[in-house]
Write a protein that holds these residues in place. Structure first.
Motif, PDB file in Angstrom:
ATOM      1  N   LEU A 310       0.833  -1.191   0.000  1.00 16.09           N
ATOM      2  CA  LEU A 310       0.000   0.000   0.000  1.00 16.09           C
ATOM      3  C   LEU A 310       0.868   1.241   0.000  1.00 16.09           C
ATOM      4  O   LEU A 310       1.840   1.321   0.766  1.00 16.09           O
ATOM      5  N   ILE A 311       0.525   2.199  -0.848  1.00 13.82           N
ATOM      6  CA  ILE A 311       1.209   3.488  -0.815  1.00 13.82           C
ATOM      7  C   ILE A 311       0.173   4.592  -1.008  1.00 13.82           C
ATOM      8  O   ILE A 311      -0.941   4.355  -1.478  1.00 13.82           O
ATOM      9  N   LEU A 312       0.542   5.806  -0.616  1.00 16.68           N
ATOM     10  CA  LEU A 312      -0.287   6.984  -0.833  1.00 16.68           C
ATOM     11  C   LEU A 312       0.381   7.852  -1.875  1.00 16.68           C
ATOM     12  O   LEU A 312       1.605   8.016  -1.867  1.00 16.68           O
ATOM     13  N   VAL A 313      -0.428   8.433  -2.772  1.00 17.36           N
ATOM     14  CA  VAL A 313       0.121   9.318  -3.791  1.00 17.36           C
ATOM     15  C   VAL A 313      -0.630  10.634  -3.792  1.00 17.36           C
ATOM     16  O   VAL A 313      -1.830  10.689  -3.469  1.00 17.36           O
ATOM     17  N   ASP A 314       0.083  11.704  -4.135  1.00 16.19           N
ATOM     18  CA  ASP A 314      -0.559  13.016  -4.191  1.00 16.19           C
ATOM     19  C   ASP A 314      -1.192  13.226  -5.558  1.00 16.19           C
ATOM     20  O   ASP A 314      -1.215  12.315  -6.400  1.00 16.19           O
ATOM     21  N   GLU A 315      -1.719  14.434  -5.792  1.00 15.99           N
ATOM     22  CA  GLU A 315      -2.440  14.714  -7.037  1.00 15.99           C
ATOM     23  C   GLU A 315      -1.553  14.617  -8.267  1.00 15.99           C
ATOM     24  O   GLU A 315      -2.044  14.482  -9.385  1.00 15.99           O
ATOM     25  N   ASN A 316      -0.235  14.661  -8.065  1.00 16.73           N
ATOM     26  CA  ASN A 316       0.702  14.553  -9.181  1.00 16.73           C
ATOM     27  C   ASN A 316       1.252  13.141  -9.343  1.00 16.73           C
ATOM     28  O   ASN A 316       2.129  12.902 -10.173  1.00 16.73           O
ATOM     29  N   GLY A 317       0.744  12.212  -8.524  1.00 18.49           N
ATOM     30  CA  GLY A 317       1.189  10.832  -8.616  1.00 18.49           C
ATOM     31  C   GLY A 317       2.456  10.527  -7.850  1.00 18.49           C
ATOM     32  O   GLY A 317       3.014   9.431  -7.984  1.00 18.49           O
ATOM     33  N   GLY A 327      -3.863  11.332   0.847  1.00 15.15           N
ATOM     34  CA  GLY A 327      -3.555  11.083  -0.546  1.00 15.15           C
ATOM     35  C   GLY A 327      -4.410   9.941  -1.057  1.00 15.15           C
ATOM     36  O   GLY A 327      -5.163   9.331  -0.298  1.00 15.15           O
ATOM     37  N   GLU A 328      -4.304   9.644  -2.348  1.00 16.95           N
ATOM     38  CA  GLU A 328      -5.068   8.521  -2.888  1.00 16.95           C
ATOM     39  C   GLU A 328      -4.344   7.217  -2.574  1.00 16.95           C
ATOM     40  O   GLU A 328      -3.125   7.119  -2.687  1.00 16.95           O
ATOM     41  N   LEU A 329      -5.126   6.216  -2.190  1.00 16.86           N
ATOM     42  CA  LEU A 329      -4.565   4.914  -1.831  1.00 16.86           C
ATOM     43  C   LEU A 329      -4.323   4.090  -3.090  1.00 16.86           C
ATOM     44  O   LEU A 329      -5.219   3.912  -3.916  1.00 16.86           O
TER      45      LEU A 329
END
Length: 464
Positions: A310-317, A327-329
């Motif tokens: 599992l990682i979290l990413v911001d709006e820029n990926g 952030g998005e999972l």
């Protein structure tokens, strides 16, 4: 065979249903051989499911025979079934005996109350790695499907069984529909361990439900948030269920109040409470919270299952490594499916996800490394320039008043659906105060009941 079923003791019980049906592991081996003699490989089969041994046995054997099954409810709306039939053109159906005459299809084989019927259509072209199909969570009136590949449900069953520590002594309670990804995963993870599943058509409110699990000594229960709301109303914590040692939750976010109540109950009674999280696109479970952490990490989904990440990413990926930043999972693992299908031509497509699934869920990770879902990426409104979470609004109202509610709307107004007319003004006042927006930003609508899918999730489309 799937889950090494042929290596399990032939006389061991694989499944028992609340209609009196029984199925051994040896029965599954025999059925696989019989079906392979009457059905060619790579046929497209619509499986109309009930929580009965005949439905389960048919699916497992068809999967082993390399035929591609779409799992659907036997009680599916006829108009939706016609849309799916017209879209994909199944060559066979596996259906309850009671549905055969009305279907008009040619009967080929029957087994324990279910029948294999031939439609007369030629199976469509399908990718060689396509193993099965399921509807997306909440899909209704839409032909959108999730395309599974070989290895998806196998790896998820293995890793979930490992997380829970299932052995052949378990007797898993299956009241979630088997055509629902969480229900199927509970079944699969138990069969992987050589355990017994207890298939239940009766609902939680029925005396038959409780007499069956007591009689059969059900050892673990998996429910969605709505299941736990019902258990709470039934004063489950006061029930005498000495054989029930494990409670698991998935299929949506449990309110903090109920999460705390059941986590504390498990500690007090020497039981285990697992919070899990998953999606149809990841063959069900992708994360779990260890039971020893439940009482101290209220609302968390924990961390990835074995072999997953599992990682979290911001709006820029870009990956987010700081604690408590939303952030998005994103999930990576062998249980990630191939992608979607909306037409028959899509069944020939290869793996579009390539082991990586962008969940669309907004989450954060605490300093201990535990993940928390905070909402859906698309479940937001922008009211007077302020971003407002519909999911969070539902939780605020449900937690404060202890009532069912559902929130929808657009960027001009939020619509709040409740079933208690006497609390209409209080609800509007609460959410106005919490968001800092004027009360005219909200419309409270009284309904007889909050519509839900079989999975227990809210049917927002019906509300609209």
């Amino acid at each position: 065979m799937l889950f090494d079923i042929d290596k399990k003791p032939a006389s061991s019980m694989a499944a028992i249903d609340d209609a009196g049906g029984q199925l051994t592991y040896g029965d599954l081996v025999d059925l696989r051989g019989e079906l392979s003699a009457v059905l060619p490989e790579r046929e497209l089969v619509f499986c109309l499911c009930e929580n009965k041994i005949g439905a389960l046995a048919g699916f497992l054997s068809l999967y082993d025979c390399k035929d591609v099954c779409l799992l659907l409810s036997a009680h599916i709306d006829k108009a939706l079934l016609k849309v799916l039939d017209d879209t994909y053109g199944p060559s066979y159906y596996w259906m309850p005996q009671s549905m055969v005459d009305e279907s008009g299809y040619e009967k080929v084989y029957d087994y324990k109350g279910f029948v294999l019927c031939k439609t007369g259509k030629k199976a469509p072209a399908m990718h060689p790695e396509l193993s099965m199909l399921m509807t997306t969570s909440g899909t209704t009136g839409s032909p959108k499907l999730v395309r599974h590949k070989y290895g998806n449900i196998e790896s998820n069953a293995k890793n979930v069984a490992k997380v829970f520590g299932w052995t052949s002594e378990e007797r898993g309670i299956i009241d979630l529909p088997m055509q629902y990804t969480m229900g199927l995963n509970v079944i699969n993870s138990h069969l992987y361990a050589g355990a017994t599943v207890l298939l239940i058509e009766a609902n939680l409110m029925s005396p038959k439900y409780w007499s069956f699990i007591k009689e059969q000594k059900g050892s673990n229960f998996t429910g969605v948030p709505f299941s736990y709301e019902i258990l709470n109303r039934l004063r489950f914590q006061r029930m005498d269920l000495p054989n029930l040692t494990t409670l698991a939750e998935g299929g949506g976010k449990l309110s903090d109040t109920l999460f705390t109540a059941f986590a504390n109950y498990a500690v007090e009674k020497g039981k285990r409470f697992f919070a899990t999280f998953g999606t149809t696109e990841t063959s069900a479970r992708l994360a779990f919270l260890p039971p020893e952490q439940a009482a101290t990490h209220i609302g968390s989904i924990g961390h990835a299952i074995p072999e997953g990440k599992l990682i979290l990413v911001d709006e820029n990926g870009h990956e987010i490594t700081e604690a408590d930043v939303e952030g998005e999972l994103r999930y990576e693992g062998p249980n990630v499916t191939m992608g979607y299908g909306t037409c028959v031509e899509d069944l020939t497509k290869g793996d579009e996800f390539c082991g990586v699934y962008e969940t669309g869920d907004l989450a954060k990770r605490d300093a201990d490394g535990f993940f928390y879902i905070v909402g859906r990426k698309k479940r937001f409104l922008k009211l007077f320039g302020l971003r407002v979470s519909l999911d969070q609004s539902e939780r605020i109202i449900s937690e404060h008043f202890g009532i069912e509610c559902a929130c929808t709307g657009d960027d001009t107004k939020m619509k709040i659906y409740i079933t208690k007319p006497e609390q209409k003004e209080e609800v509007k006042s609460l959410i106005s105060n919490k968001t800092g927006l004027i009360s005219n930003s909200f419309e409270v609508i009284i309904v007889d009941a909050i519509p839900r899918f079989e999975s227990g999730k809210i049917n927002y489309r019906e509300l609209k």
